[in-house]
Design an enzyme around this catalytic site. Sequence first.
Site, PDB file in Angstrom:
ATOM      1  CG  ASP A  27      24.096  69.695  -8.366  1.00 51.44           C
ATOM      2  OD1 ASP A  27      23.201  70.522  -8.619  1.00 51.44           O
ATOM      3  OD2 ASP A  27      24.221  69.153  -7.264  1.00 51.44           O
ATOM      4  CB  SER A  67      21.223  69.575  -1.940  1.00 54.16           C
ATOM      5  OG  SER A  67      20.287  68.881  -2.702  1.00 54.16           O
ATOM      6  CG  HIS A  89      21.274  72.369  -6.289  1.00 50.67           C
ATOM      7  ND1 HIS A  89      21.956  71.177  -6.394  1.00 50.67           N
ATOM      8  CD2 HIS A  89      20.525  72.278  -5.163  1.00 50.67           C
ATOM      9  CE1 HIS A  89      21.631  70.390  -5.382  1.00 50.67           C
ATOM     10  NE2 HIS A  89      20.766  71.034  -4.612  1.00 50.67           N
TER      11      HIS A  89
END
Length: 1235
Positions: free
Chosen positions: A46, A455, A270
């Site tokens: 990520d 996600s 994220h």
Amino acid sequence: MASDETDDLKPFPEHCLIPKKETGAERFLSRFPEHNGKNVVIAILDTGVDPGAPGLSKTPDGKSKILGLYDSSGSGDVDTSVVRTTTREIGRVIDGLTGRKLKIPNGWTNPSGKWHVGVKAAFELFPNLLKTRLQKEFVEKEWNPAHLRALAEAERELRDFELHNRIDGNIKNRLKKEDLQARVDILNSLNSKNNIAGPFYDCIVFNDGSYWKAAIDTTKDGDLRDIPCLCSYKIAQHWVKFGYNDMFNYSVNVYDNGNLLSIVTTGGSHGTHVASIAAAYFPSSPEKNGVAPGAQIIGIKVGDTRLSTMETGPSLLRACNILAELHCDLINYSYGEASHWTNKGAVLEEFISLVRKHNVVFVTSAGNNGPGLSTVGCPGGNTEALIGVGAYVSPDMMEGTYSMLKSKPGIPYTWSSRGPAADGDLGVSVTAPGGAFTSVPTWTLQCSQMMNGTSMSSPNTCGNIALLLSAIKYRGYDYTPALIKRVIEKTATPLGSHDPFSIGHGVIQVDKAYDYFREITTLPTTPVDFRVSVSGLQGQQSKCRGIYLREPHHFKRSTHHLVTVDPCFPEDTSGWILGPRDKLDFTERITLVPTQPWVHSSKHIILASSGRQFSVTIDESGLEPGAHYAEVLGYGSREDKGPLFRLPVTVIMPTPLTDKFTFDCPQLQLSHSTIKRYFFHVPTEATWAELKFTSHNEVTRSKLWVHTIHLLPEKAYREKETLDSIILEPEASNTLIVPTVGGHTMELVVTQYWTELHPLTVSFNVSFHSLCPSSNNFILHSNTSWTRLDVSCNYRLEELYPEFKLTHHCLARRPTEAVIKPLSNTRQVLIDGKQIYELRLTYNFYLSKTCEVRPNAHLLSDLLYESPFCGQLWMVYSSNKQLMGSGDAYPKNYSVKLDKGNYTVILQVRHATRSELESLKDLPITIEIKMPTYILVDISPTRCGQTKWGSTITAKPGSTLPLYVFGPSDDRVSKSAGPNTSPGDFLTGTFTLSKNDLVKKKVVYPVQYILGPKASRGNSGPPKKKEKDYEGALKEFRLHWMSKGKVSPAELEEEFGDDLEFLMARLTMIEADKKNVWGEEVATIVSKIQSQINVDEILAQQGTKTDLSQDASERSSTLDKQKATLIETRMLESSLLFRQDPVNISHLLVIYTELNKLLDQKDSKLKGFKLKLSESLGFHGLTAKLIEEEMNDKGHNRVFEEKLVKLYRKLGWEHAAVLTEGWIPRKYSNNYQIF
């Protein structure tokens, strides 16, 4: 608060922070609290994982939560190949690459005495949001207080000077006023250029005899005593923050024997959020726990900070290499892009290898591009062996997470990507909750944050599988990723009436999955997976993973399909060791069961290790319009083990049109869970559809989502996709235009957003239109006068008003240098150990003005996961080697604003086969530049172009109208694109055909204009040289020899005396010797020259617009020569005056006054003189302004920038000096950056 006010309060729904009830995780942990993810390792690929984020410190049994941190993107790499040596004699002080002296603490052990040094700009590491915060804090706390004081003082000084001093006739006062005004102007200008460059850190790498260690001088003073010395995170879990204000944490890794330092950070929030959903652990707040709090994490940063955390081929392949060396059980990958084809490409092959050869369960997000079908991203729904996860929202989440006024039954999010994949695979394996409140990096200054998307559903699924694996491993069961995938699909819970394209096999249920796994493991089993493939239909790839009938031509041929089943034997699966004998003995009796009556298949096959084929036929004759899904299930000898494989079958039946070119829907009821799909076989040559929606609600204002998709061969769904959100007022209408592709199927999705609570009744009409060009990609050549384009009108009367606009100039460039070499064998290899090579291509280009550019290597563009190459990356540099910008596979995402000047593009292409790169050594690229003004191309209805197109023509059905398109003139091209166009460059733009403004915005076609040699005007022969007479030539030769010292000036003075050419040559000779200053000899020469020049006549001529006298031409030529001589004399004289100490200011002011009359204010000679004069006068503001103008004209220069710093300090503007000084190392580099 009174007790009666709190009696009805409901407790906060803490279970909604990270949803676990919906997937059975709560039930599982209540039954098996010890199987909380313990002994399971999850790799998070990520934006990076922050080791300082809440919940990511320890596991419940006290182990480190994070086992390793890596940056595979390369954006944190530092070249540390420069080595400094210390000895007892010279002490422990070395030179850092920033120029600072680095004092090494005595406590640092380094037996070799060799210190690897490098330098890194902090803002190459910091995320954009962090840089924005630091910039804002800098402006508010440091810049504004100092700057506003300086500006007020400068304005006050200017006003006071104007009040107390006369300007007229006093040149020094006039310059002083210019100086004071320049100070105000510069300060105002700096206020819009106050972006900070960020600090530059010295980096040191050394080996202490056991491990490689690294230190980063974040104090920027060279004293390393208080600087932490870090090992790789996997060795000692070392991490530290850069500074108190930024709160930005980092760790390190060292490669290539100390020659490469990798600084591991986070490119965004994220990745930390994803890791926390999967496995965060809060001992005192268990409600905040991730799904599998006992699991451990490996964080790999694949998002490249240089590209705003975009993933790249090199970053993903490096990550695969890391994971092949480490032992992890699960991968979560919450990234993805639309791809042109499925299940093929260098990156995807490595992903599949991790699953099949390293026994890793690979979980990935399906994408956020719904609600249309076939919108699953890559790799999520487009890669075999991976588990693609959709997103849904439960009633509890609606109430607790999203604070909706009331909850509804659980549904897939509107935006969750849908299957099937383009090759027929279902695309979505399972679905899971797609939202969560959990930890984010410390630099965000938040302990938690709400995010939603697939996600988030992917790590939720990953955490559930971690619970499952924790129990499986504890019990000592063997498993394969394929078996885990089959188990979770078999036990997933369907979600009401929602189709499998949205939710796959349903919502994952970990408790049921574990029960089922235990049940089937009591039966005889082998770890064999099965790969199902179908020969693709026309327009599909050669091998598909399912049957997908969608396009009109799919139904024109037999719907008989030959299906191949191949057993896949694991190559590296613990617990199961399969050799040749196992393959020899392998046999499986398969019973084939279609799940729908319109699918027919062979009944049985006997499968050996070499695979087997069977037949499937589709009978679509009785199917209603819409999307239909079925499977052919392959059961082994024990049916209770569930299907060993599934063949997905999707059939799209078209919606019949009301008439040939129209569809009417008189009434459509929409609620929060309604997604209505229509599939139209678009009439041949239809170029757009008009969609008119009418609301029948009397009171409520409503929002409608309208999604259209065409699937074209080897093109991503985004190539022909529209997604619109329209507002419908009560009982009002709204119209949309969507482009269409004739002869293909268009899906139309009509829905409300998932949060909408009020039902909606609408009617709508679809009408297809046609103004069809004979070419959808129109090309004009400058060497042809015109190019014809035919436009056909096919269905109804249409208003034709063609318009061709050229908007961009594309510089075509070939490489000036091409170098192929193998990359480092530590990180730059494939999983199987195969070496990766790089091809480095260098391109040069020049810009005549400031503009925005976009490099594009067309052969490689728009290919990432599906690319056969191992990746590409380009960097744009200024002539001073400042990195101006970077880009990768998607050129439309990256543009760079550049000033006038020379630039270099370096493109790196990677492949594991050298010969593949050899073929690209002459790869062309384009530099796309948006022109300041577009060019409207001339169009005529006649070939000779006597009349230009100026009015609308009503085209009749069945008619074809010719358009003659004429290329623009060289003058028009030069005016828009600039004078520096070259043959091979081209202009790009668009053309439209309809008069309707809505159609013009949506139905747009590309056009190119290829540039050739420019037209030559006048005499094209070589210029004629004016022959000099013998005496003149001999004189010129002797004066030249005098300047070389071959002839003495005294010797020639007797002959030439006061000759003007001789005097000028003598003055030039004196000025050329840098030791000479102004003196009597110079004054005498200048006086003699001036006596032969009539300054008044020269000035009079400058003021005369037209001279009508007979000798005007000859007189003008003579005066022009005298003017040039006078200017050159004054420039030479002033050069000698500036060397005096002290400088004769009054004399220089006289010269300036004269030059000011003779030269234009923008003339470089006058500006150069004025710059030196202002320096001599101590007018620092004017000097700084003139330096800035010089840099704007000729490009940035380190010497000038350093001068500006000194001038700002002399002016008392320390804040401006520090800001400018901070940018110097960023703007002027000795080397290009590493990839």
